[in-house]
Design an enzyme around this catalytic site. Structure first.
Site, PDB file in Angstrom:
ATOM      1  N   LEU A 198       0.841  -1.199   0.000  1.00  0.00           N
ATOM      2  CA  LEU A 198       0.000   0.000   0.000  1.00  0.00           C
ATOM      3  C   LEU A 198       0.875   1.247   0.000  1.00  0.00           C
ATOM      4  O   LEU A 198       1.938   1.285   0.639  1.00  0.00           O
ATOM      5  CB  LEU A 198      -0.898   0.015   1.235  1.00  0.00           C
ATOM      6  N   GLY A 243       1.169  -5.171   1.273  1.00  0.00           N
ATOM      7  CA  GLY A 243       0.077  -5.245   0.298  1.00  0.00           C
ATOM      8  C   GLY A 243       0.498  -5.963  -0.988  1.00  0.00           C
ATOM      9  O   GLY A 243      -0.336  -6.594  -1.658  1.00  0.00           O
ATOM     10  N   ASN A 267       4.824  -7.524   6.369  1.00  0.00           N
ATOM     11  CA  ASN A 267       5.743  -6.892   7.331  1.00  0.00           C
ATOM     12  C   ASN A 267       5.121  -5.723   8.091  1.00  0.00           C
ATOM     13  O   ASN A 267       5.823  -4.888   8.649  1.00  0.00           O
ATOM     14  CB  ASN A 267       6.993  -6.400   6.586  1.00  0.00           C
ATOM     15  N   GLU A 268       3.793  -5.664   8.131  1.00  0.00           N
ATOM     16  CA  GLU A 268       3.121  -4.515   8.743  1.00  0.00           C
ATOM     17  C   GLU A 268       3.658  -4.188  10.134  1.00  0.00           C
ATOM     18  O   GLU A 268       3.830  -3.016  10.498  1.00  0.00           O
ATOM     19  CB  GLU A 268       1.599  -4.766   8.832  1.00  0.00           C
TER      20      GLU A 268
HETATM   21  N1  CO8 Z   1       4.490   3.641  -0.243  1.00  0.00           N
HETATM   22  C1  CO8 Z   1       4.924   4.854  -0.673  1.00  0.00           C
HETATM   23  N2  CO8 Z   1       6.188   5.086  -1.117  1.00  0.00           N
HETATM   24  C2  CO8 Z   1       7.040   4.061  -1.102  1.00  0.00           C
HETATM   25  C3  CO8 Z   1       6.676   2.798  -0.659  1.00  0.00           C
HETATM   26  C4  CO8 Z   1       5.329   2.586  -0.210  1.00  0.00           C
HETATM   27  N3  CO8 Z   1       4.863   1.390   0.216  1.00  0.00           N
HETATM   28  N4  CO8 Z   1       7.747   1.994  -0.777  1.00  0.00           N
HETATM   29  C5  CO8 Z   1       8.751   2.733  -1.268  1.00  0.00           C
HETATM   30  N5  CO8 Z   1       8.340   3.991  -1.472  1.00  0.00           N
HETATM   31  C6  CO8 Z   1       9.098   5.109  -2.035  1.00  0.00           C
HETATM   32  C7  CO8 Z   1      10.348   5.403  -1.223  1.00  0.00           C
HETATM   33  O1  CO8 Z   1      10.055   6.262  -0.143  1.00  0.00           O
HETATM   34  C8  CO8 Z   1      11.204   6.084  -2.273  1.00  0.00           C
HETATM   35  O2  CO8 Z   1      10.708   7.400  -2.442  1.00  0.00           O
HETATM   36  P1  CO8 Z   1      11.717   8.606  -2.862  1.00  0.00           P
HETATM   37  O3  CO8 Z   1      12.277   8.206  -4.195  1.00  0.00           O
HETATM   38  O4  CO8 Z   1      10.847   9.797  -2.902  1.00  0.00           O
HETATM   39  O5  CO8 Z   1      12.775   8.654  -1.783  1.00  0.00           O
HETATM   40  C9  CO8 Z   1      10.857   5.329  -3.556  1.00  0.00           C
HETATM   41  O6  CO8 Z   1       9.591   4.714  -3.314  1.00  0.00           O
HETATM   42  C10 CO8 Z   1      11.852   4.260  -3.892  1.00  0.00           C
HETATM   43  O7  CO8 Z   1      12.036   3.430  -2.758  1.00  0.00           O
HETATM   44  P2  CO8 Z   1      13.446   2.762  -2.409  1.00  0.00           P
HETATM   45  O8  CO8 Z   1      14.534   3.701  -2.680  1.00  0.00           O
HETATM   46  O9  CO8 Z   1      13.357   2.206  -1.034  1.00  0.00           O
HETATM   47  O10 CO8 Z   1      13.475   1.604  -3.507  1.00  0.00           O
HETATM   48  P3  CO8 Z   1      14.312   0.252  -3.441  1.00  0.00           P
HETATM   49  O11 CO8 Z   1      14.262  -0.307  -4.798  1.00  0.00           O
HETATM   50  O12 CO8 Z   1      15.626   0.436  -2.783  1.00  0.00           O
HETATM   51  O13 CO8 Z   1      13.450  -0.683  -2.452  1.00  0.00           O
HETATM   52  C11 CO8 Z   1      11.407  -1.627  -1.607  1.00  0.00           C
HETATM   53  C12 CO8 Z   1      12.161  -1.077  -2.824  1.00  0.00           C
HETATM   54  C13 CO8 Z   1      12.052  -2.919  -1.156  1.00  0.00           C
HETATM   55  C14 CO8 Z   1       9.980  -1.889  -2.029  1.00  0.00           C
HETATM   56  C15 CO8 Z   1      11.488  -0.609  -0.478  1.00  0.00           C
HETATM   57  O14 CO8 Z   1      11.111   0.655  -0.984  1.00  0.00           O
HETATM   58  C16 CO8 Z   1      10.592  -0.899   0.679  1.00  0.00           C
HETATM   59  O15 CO8 Z   1      10.901  -1.763   1.481  1.00  0.00           O
HETATM   60  N6  CO8 Z   1       9.462  -0.177   0.786  1.00  0.00           N
HETATM   61  C17 CO8 Z   1       8.557  -0.285   1.886  1.00  0.00           C
HETATM   62  C18 CO8 Z   1       7.605  -1.379   1.663  1.00  0.00           C
HETATM   63  C19 CO8 Z   1       6.651  -1.502   2.797  1.00  0.00           C
HETATM   64  O16 CO8 Z   1       7.026  -1.672   3.918  1.00  0.00           O
HETATM   65  N7  CO8 Z   1       5.342  -1.446   2.498  1.00  0.00           N
HETATM   66  C20 CO8 Z   1       4.330  -1.560   3.468  1.00  0.00           C
HETATM   67  C21 CO8 Z   1       3.160  -0.719   3.115  1.00  0.00           C
HETATM   68  S1  CO8 Z   1       1.813  -0.966   4.235  1.00  0.00           S
HETATM   69  C22 CO8 Z   1       0.806  -2.158   3.526  1.00  0.00           C
HETATM   70  O17 CO8 Z   1       0.982  -2.525   2.410  1.00  0.00           O
HETATM   71  C23 CO8 Z   1      -0.303  -2.782   4.297  1.00  0.00           C
HETATM   72  C24 CO8 Z   1      -0.904  -1.906   5.285  1.00  0.00           C
HETATM   73  C25 CO8 Z   1      -2.072  -2.555   5.970  1.00  0.00           C
HETATM   74  C26 CO8 Z   1      -2.936  -1.557   6.635  1.00  0.00           C
HETATM   75  C27 CO8 Z   1      -2.761  -1.548   8.070  1.00  0.00           C
HETATM   76  C28 CO8 Z   1      -3.791  -0.697   8.802  1.00  0.00           C
HETATM   77  C29 CO8 Z   1      -3.245   0.636   9.196  1.00  0.00           C
END
Ligand code: CO8
Length: 392
Positions: A198, A243, A267-268
């Site tokens: 998400l 997500g 990993n929430e």
């Molecule tokens: N949402 C928004 N922006 C994101 C997200 C995300 N989920 N993930 C990454 N980004 C952004 C980063 O902030 C970065 O932004 P910027 O360029 O402006 O600095 C850009 O995307 C690129 O990210 P990275 O440099 O980290 O890219 P990498 O290729 O190095 O890594 C990954 C990619 C592995 C995907 C890494 O970005 C990561 O681990 N992201 C976080 C993923 C995560 O933890 N997602 C969880 C989201 S929560 C969810 O899905 C369920 C919620 C359930 C609801 C609960 C109730 C409240």
């Protein structure tokens, strides 16, 4: 009675009214013999394939749990009783050897098609091929095999924003409603990332109205994907946290690229938030209670080899073989009669789907209450900062 009059009486499509048993309505496909289809909208009694009415009798009687469905007419008699309606039977207008289209409910109709060849990954040029592309998702349907390829193309990380989720649901709906489509392979066009889950920015500092709309879109996407009648195969060609993992878990089969740098999991907890009950239910249905409990509490992201061991993905293959493998798996699943597979899928998933449907509004309220808390907002902001720092 003229064919046109009969067709009008029983409905434009030539099908009787809706069946009161909804699970029967959901089953959309009957096995089809390799015969050309006739567009004549009439019922028939012709001895097609020596099976009586090939469109109705063998399959419907065999699989239908619908109490309202009684086929009182043996083959060759003059009246079919379907869903309580007496349907007059006309002689088939089709020439011998042609399978009439008319007796099946429209949702069961599918053009006869060859199964996809494992050596011919869907998405490669095959005629006829239809594609539609929006901003964030590209879909290509190979009508000859009935397999669609759906590619996420929302760089940098395919995060599931409101816009993405809306496109996703609409694309699934379009495919679901397309009689030519039986299965969909979901993958990413962004290198190394399947989906980052998400979009966290959608959950930070927004209004209650926005949270409501966003969460409804998340629910909608899951209900469509998890409840899809199509065969769904996730070709996970990159990291897939939270997500993103849910999307993969909601498919019928998961194949992941054999790269230990790619990880997948819910990993929430690492973000200081909690996976909703239907994320958890979907996870439990795939890996079992114990593994799900440990993985959820620890907010684990499992590298591909570990994900395979846990059963979180079904197979690992070298990245360059991913699409070929996905096509082979799809062919295997499509070799089964759709109606039997679909009813089985419904049986396995219905309780979990129904639970969200029954508690949808409550779930939205819970999300809003939770995400609006200052402590949660703080956790999410810190997590975003951590992502940025890690980058620099
Ligand atoms: N949402 C928004 N922006 C994101 C997200 C995300 N989920 N993930 C990454 N980004 C952004 C980063 O902030 C970065 O932004 P910027 O360029 O402006 O600095 C850009 O995307 C690129 O990210 P990275 O440099 O980290 O890219 P990498 O290729 O190095 O890594 C990954 C990619 C592995 C995907 C890494 O970005 C990561 O681990 N992201 C976080 C993923 C995560 O933890 N997602 C969880 C989201 S929560 C969810 O899905 C369920 C919620 C359930 C609801 C609960 C109730 C409240």
């Amino acid at each position: 009675m003229a064919a046109a009059t009969l067709a009008r009486r029983i409905g434009r499509s030539g099908a009787p009214g809706p069946c009161p048993d909804r699970s029967l309505q959901r089953a959309r496909h009957v096995p089809e013999p390799p015969l050309p289809l006739c567009a004549a909208r009439v019922f028939h009694v012709s001895p097609c394939r020596g099976l009586g009415c090939p469109c109705i009798l063998p399959e419907w009687v065999g699989v239908s749990p619908c109490p309202a469905l009684s086929v009182q007419s043996a083959f060759g008699e003059r009246t079919l009783h379907l869903w309580g309606c007496a349907v007059p039977v006309l002689t088939c207008l089709c020439p011998p050897g042609v399978l009439p289209l008319c007796c099946r409910p429209p949702a069961w109709d599918r053009a006869t098609r060859p199964l996809p060849s494992p050596l011919q990954p869907p998405g490669l040029p095959l005629a006829p091929c239809r594609s539609f592309s929006n901003n964030k998702i590209q879909v290509e349907l190979d009508e000859s095999s009935g397999v669609a390829m759906m590619k996420f193309k929302s760089p940098p990380v395919n995060s599931l924003s409101l816009e993405f989720l809306t496109e996703f649901s609409i694309s699934l709906e379009k495919l679901e409603n397309n009689r030519a489509c039986r299965g969909v392979i979901i993958t990413s066009a962004v290198p190394k990332i399947f989906s980052s889950g998400l979009d966290i920015t959608e959950m930070c500092g927004k209004s209650v109205e926005h949270y409501t709309e966003f969460w409804r879109a998340v629910q909608e996407m899951w209900l469509r994907l998890y409840g899809s009648n199509m065969v769904t195969v996730a070709a996970v060609n990159g990291s897939s946290p939270a997500g993103g993992c849910l999307v993969a878990l909601s498919c019928d089969y998961r194949i992941m690229a054999e790269n230990p740098k790619f990880s997948i999991g819910l990993n929430e907890a690492q973000l200081g938030i909690v996976a909703p009950f239907w994320f958890k239910d979907t996870f439990v249905n795939v890996v079992g209670h114990r593994i799900a409990e440990r993985s959820l509490q620890l907010g684990s992201l499992h590298p591909a080899p570990e994900a395979l061991k846990l059963g979180l993905v079904d197979e690992l293959v070298p990245e360059e073989k991913l699409m070929e493998k996905a096509a082979a798996v799809m062919a295997q699943w499509l070799a089964l009669p759709d109606h039997a597979r679909q009813l089985t899928k419904t049986m396995m998933r219905k309780a979990v789907l129904d639970r969200l449907v029954a508690h949808r509004e409550e779930d939205i309220k819970n999300f809003i209450t939770f995400v609006s808390k200052e402590s949660i907002q703080k956790s999410l902001r810190m997590y975003m900062e951590m992502l940025k720092k890690r980058k620099s």
